[in-house]
Design an enzyme around this catalytic site. Structure first.
Site, mmCIF file in Angstrom:
data_model
loop_
_atom_site.group_PDB
_atom_site.id
_atom_site.type_symbol
_atom_site.label_atom_id
_atom_site.label_comp_id
_atom_site.label_asym_id
_atom_site.label_seq_id
_atom_site.Cartn_x
_atom_site.Cartn_y
_atom_site.Cartn_z
ATOM 1 N N SER A 2 71.803 22.605 10.764
ATOM 2 C CA SER A 2 71.229 21.284 10.321
ATOM 3 C C SER A 2 69.860 21.682 9.535
ATOM 4 C CB SER A 2 71.276 20.348 11.486
ATOM 5 O OG SER A 2 70.098 20.914 12.380
ATOM 6 N N GLU A 32 62.230 15.194 18.480
ATOM 7 C CA GLU A 32 61.874 15.935 17.441
ATOM 8 C C GLU A 32 62.778 15.017 16.460
ATOM 9 O OE1 GLU A 32 62.938 19.791 17.810
ATOM 10 O OE2 GLU A 32 63.867 20.076 15.562
HETATM 11 P P1 PGA Z 1 69.254 24.305 12.893
HETATM 12 O O1 PGA Z 1 68.972 23.105 14.157
HETATM 13 O O2 PGA Z 1 68.769 25.718 13.306
HETATM 14 O O3 PGA Z 1 70.788 24.337 12.767
HETATM 15 O O4 PGA Z 1 68.714 23.663 11.694
HETATM 16 C C1 PGA Z 1 67.789 23.682 14.973
HETATM 17 C C2 PGA Z 1 67.067 22.238 14.902
HETATM 18 O O5 PGA Z 1 67.348 21.319 14.226
HETATM 19 O O6 PGA Z 1 65.953 22.249 15.269
HETATM 20 ZN ZN ZN Z 2 65.406 20.130 14.821
#
Ligand code: PGA
Ligand code: ZN
Length: 399
Positions: free
Chosen positions: A40, A273
């Protein structure tokens, strides 16, 4: 003096290739580090290239400039050479994955030359007494698991734990208690990318279960365990309709702010967050104004470990906390600068893993070295426990 840099493809925890770097120095120092990888990812992150391309580009542009010229112990010099070799402002030439692997491997080689643990080399001599509180991901969905919760991460934060070791074990206990509660309800499930349970339940049921698991473990351990979230709001946000799209409903920005504020009050959330879209500083500011005195409002995709975006956020009072992911920005120096700017402005730094990880433990040392109040690196699973166990070892060495 750096005398050799080797780059190779290795596996990450999702089974995808990632970049690993070895840095060797004239005096026999050695450092090895690997780049993590997000699912993400924020729109404004430094650019990760396919590992084979990133390695070829780093060999062509960066390795020759560093070898024979840079000292592994001089992190700012190493990292500014990486920027110069890349020549772009988002590492799209050599890849942020090659950059961060080399940057972190150089730090480890620098520490090795001194015979010091990495956290000491990174600034541990002036650190305080506290250790970072681990935020443990116990239930999740979003981009990290198919057919699970809408909110990406249900996190626990053992804010009352007397030691890192107690905190790490408390998070694992909540993770396992959640499994018991899911079983009682006959909810089958596997795990998402970060080792959190990924049941096919709606968010309200996940709130109930995590809340109950937290209470049960609190009774057991006798200290306070907080509840937190990574909403990953940018993944829910539809910019066409300007709404946050949940499986069972849709919320406009004002409704999303009200919903999150209500969750903060109902579950006493200590950490939220990315509650809103990564482009919406104003909505972040409204929510922070409403509940920022009760909880951390943390920008991940909002700030992407980028000082320019953090300055925008500080000017608008958009949050009170920043997530720090070295690979979002490409070097340890840039990550340090973001942490320092955050600290100067009263923002808490949360050092973080990615959903795709390796056994690399650099972020555990970074969190200790910078006195970060929190570290987010999962609760279970080898690539997560690599960091958690390293924290326990550092605490054992340092106290
Ligand atoms: P990601 O997710 O490493 O897939 O970006 C972690 C987050 O969103 O904190
Ligand atoms: Zn995050």
């Amino acid at each position: 003096l750096i005398t050799d840099i080797r780059l190779r493809r290795i596996l990450d925890s999702r089974g995808n290739p990632t970049v690993e770097a070895d840095v060797v120095t004239e005096s026999g120092g050695f450092g090895r580090a690997a780049a993590p990888s997000g699912a993400s990812t924020g729109e404004y992150e430094a650019v990760e290239r396919p590992p084979a391309e990133a390695i070829a580009a780093a060999r062509e542009h960066a390795v020759g400039r560093l070898v024979g010229d840079a000292y592994a112990g001089n992190q700012r010099e190493v990292d500014s050479i990486l920027h110069a070799a890349d020549g772009t402002d988002d590492f799209s030439e050599i890849g942020a994955n090659s950059a961060v692997a080399i940057s972190m491997a150089a730090a480890k080689a620098g520490a090795d030359v001194l015979g010091a643990p990495l956290f000491q080399h990174l600034g541990g001599a002036f650190r305080g007494e506290n250790f970072p509180i681990p935020l443990g991901n116990v239930v999740g969905g979003g981009e990290h698991a198919a057919d699970a919760t809408d909110i990406q991460e249900f996190l626990v934060a053992p804010v009352g734990a007397p030691s890192v070791e107690d905190a790490v074990f408390a998070n694992a206990a909540v993770h396992s208690t959640v499994a018991d509660l899911l079983e009682e309800r006959d909810v089958p499930c596997g795990k998402g990318d970060e080792g959190a349970w990924a049941p096919s339940i709606d968010d309200s049921e996940a709130f109930e279960i995590v809340d109950e698991a937290v209470s049960m473990v609190e009774d057991d351990v006798g200290f306070n365990i907080g509840f937190g979230l990574d909403v990953a709001g940018a993944e829910l946000y539809d910019s066409e309709s300007e709404t946050y799209e949940y499986s069972d409903t849709s919320r406009d920005t004002d409704e999303q702010i009200a919903y999150i504020a209500e969750l903060v009050r109902e579950y006493d959330l200590v950490y939220v967050e990315d509650p809103l879209d990564e482009n919406d500083y104003d909505a972040f500011a409204d929510l922070t104004d409403e509940v920022g005195d009760q909880t951390l409002i943390c920008g991940d995709d909002l700030f992407v470990t980028n000082t320019e975006r953090l300055i925008d956020g500080i000017e608008r009072d958009a949050a009170n906390s920043i997530l720090i992911k070295p690979n979002q920005i490409g070097t340890l120096t840039d990550a340090f600068d973001a942490i320092e700017l955050a600290t100067q402005n009263g923002y808490d730094s949360v050092i973080s893993h990615r959903s795709g990880e390796t056994e690399d433990t650099t972020i555990a040392h970074l969190a200790v070295a910078t006195d970060a109040p929190f570290i987010k690196t999962g609760a279970v699973g080898g690539e997560r426990t690599a960091k958690l166990n390293e924290l326990i070892r550092i605490a054992d060495d340092a106290t």
